[in-house]
Design an enzyme around this catalytic site. Structure first.
Site, PDB file in Angstrom:
ATOM      1  N   ILE A 123     -48.350  31.427 -19.896  1.00 50.02           N
ATOM      2  CA  ILE A 123     -48.440  30.902 -21.255  1.00 50.02           C
ATOM      3  C   ILE A 123     -49.807  30.226 -21.253  1.00 50.02           C
ATOM      4  CG2 ILE A 123     -47.516  29.311 -22.977  1.00 50.02           C
ATOM      5  CD1 ILE A 123     -44.736  29.767 -21.809  1.00 50.02           C
ATOM      6  N   PRO A 124     -50.819  30.858 -21.849  1.00 55.33           N
ATOM      7  CA  PRO A 124     -52.220  30.551 -21.565  1.00 55.33           C
ATOM      8  C   PRO A 124     -52.774  29.251 -22.154  1.00 55.33           C
ATOM      9  CG  PRO A 124     -52.089  32.228 -23.254  1.00 55.33           C
ATOM     10  CD  PRO A 124     -50.678  31.966 -22.794  1.00 55.33           C
ATOM     11  N   CYS A 125     -52.297  28.144 -21.643  1.00 53.89           N
ATOM     12  CA  CYS A 125     -52.789  26.847 -22.094  1.00 53.89           C
ATOM     13  C   CYS A 125     -54.246  26.621 -21.696  1.00 53.89           C
ATOM     14  CB  CYS A 125     -51.900  25.720 -21.580  1.00 53.89           C
ATOM     15  SG  CYS A 125     -51.596  25.756 -19.808  1.00 53.89           S
ATOM     16  N   HIS A 126     -54.741  27.384 -20.723  1.00 55.80           N
ATOM     17  CA  HIS A 126     -56.143  27.256 -20.313  1.00 55.80           C
ATOM     18  C   HIS A 126     -57.102  27.735 -21.407  1.00 55.80           C
ATOM     19  CE1 HIS A 126     -54.987  31.367 -19.132  1.00 55.80           C
ATOM     20  NE2 HIS A 126     -56.263  31.694 -19.305  1.00 55.80           N
TER      21      HIS A 126
END
Length: 164
Positions: A123-126
């Site tokens: 889940i691409p929080c970056h």
């Protein structure tokens, strides 16, 4: 019944937690690799997570295709669902994220939910950056966020993506 395993990545070890149906948690560890048992047997979903992580870091996978069930509040789940809409190789600001959620005033709450994402990377929080374009806040450390964004940028055709 939950199962836990570990996987080595270019950014260090990750801990993977699954149940019978979905990925529950994925997080970077700062534990020295020699203290982690990477030889634990992995089948089914655990092995699928490891395979997709490997493909991502080899540049062969841009979208993770696994059942995920992060535990959190309804608002956190709404933020995490929005994160899944950020395309590979692109970034959005925390301000833009709050606008996507329908309320510019929820920027701090959205940032807090982003930081509590239990399935980091997949889940691409970056892909969320400061409104001024700076790299800010990443539970795995800003050096990992920088690496992930650079990794994705290098795999994008010239002219695509919105980074920094």
């Amino acid at each position: 019944m939950q199962q836990i395993s570990f996987c080595q990545t270019p950014l260090g070890a990750v801990s993977i937690t699954v149940d019978e149906k979905a990925l529950l948690e994925l997080s970077f560890l700062d534990t020295p690799s020699e203290e982690i048992d990477f030889n634990m047997p992995s089948t089914g979903l655990l092995q699928a997570v490891k395979d997709q992580l490997t493909a991502y870091f080899l540049g062969k996978l841009q979208v993770f295709d696994l059942p995920m069930h992060p535990k959190g509040t309804e608002f956190q789940k709404k933020v995490w669902a929005e994160l899944l809409k950020i395309p590979f190789g692109t970034t959005v600001s925390y301000r833009e994220m709050s606008l996507r959620l329908g309320d510019e005033k929820c920027i701090r709450a959205a940032a807090s939910a982003n930081g509590k994402n239990p399935i980091g990377l997949m889940i691409p929080c970056h892909r969320v950056i400061g409104t001024d374009g700076r790299l800010v806040g990443y539970a795995g450390g800003l050096w990992r966020k920088q690496y992930l964004l650079q990794h994705e940028r290098e795999l994008m055709p010239l002219g695509d993506g919105l980074l920094f």
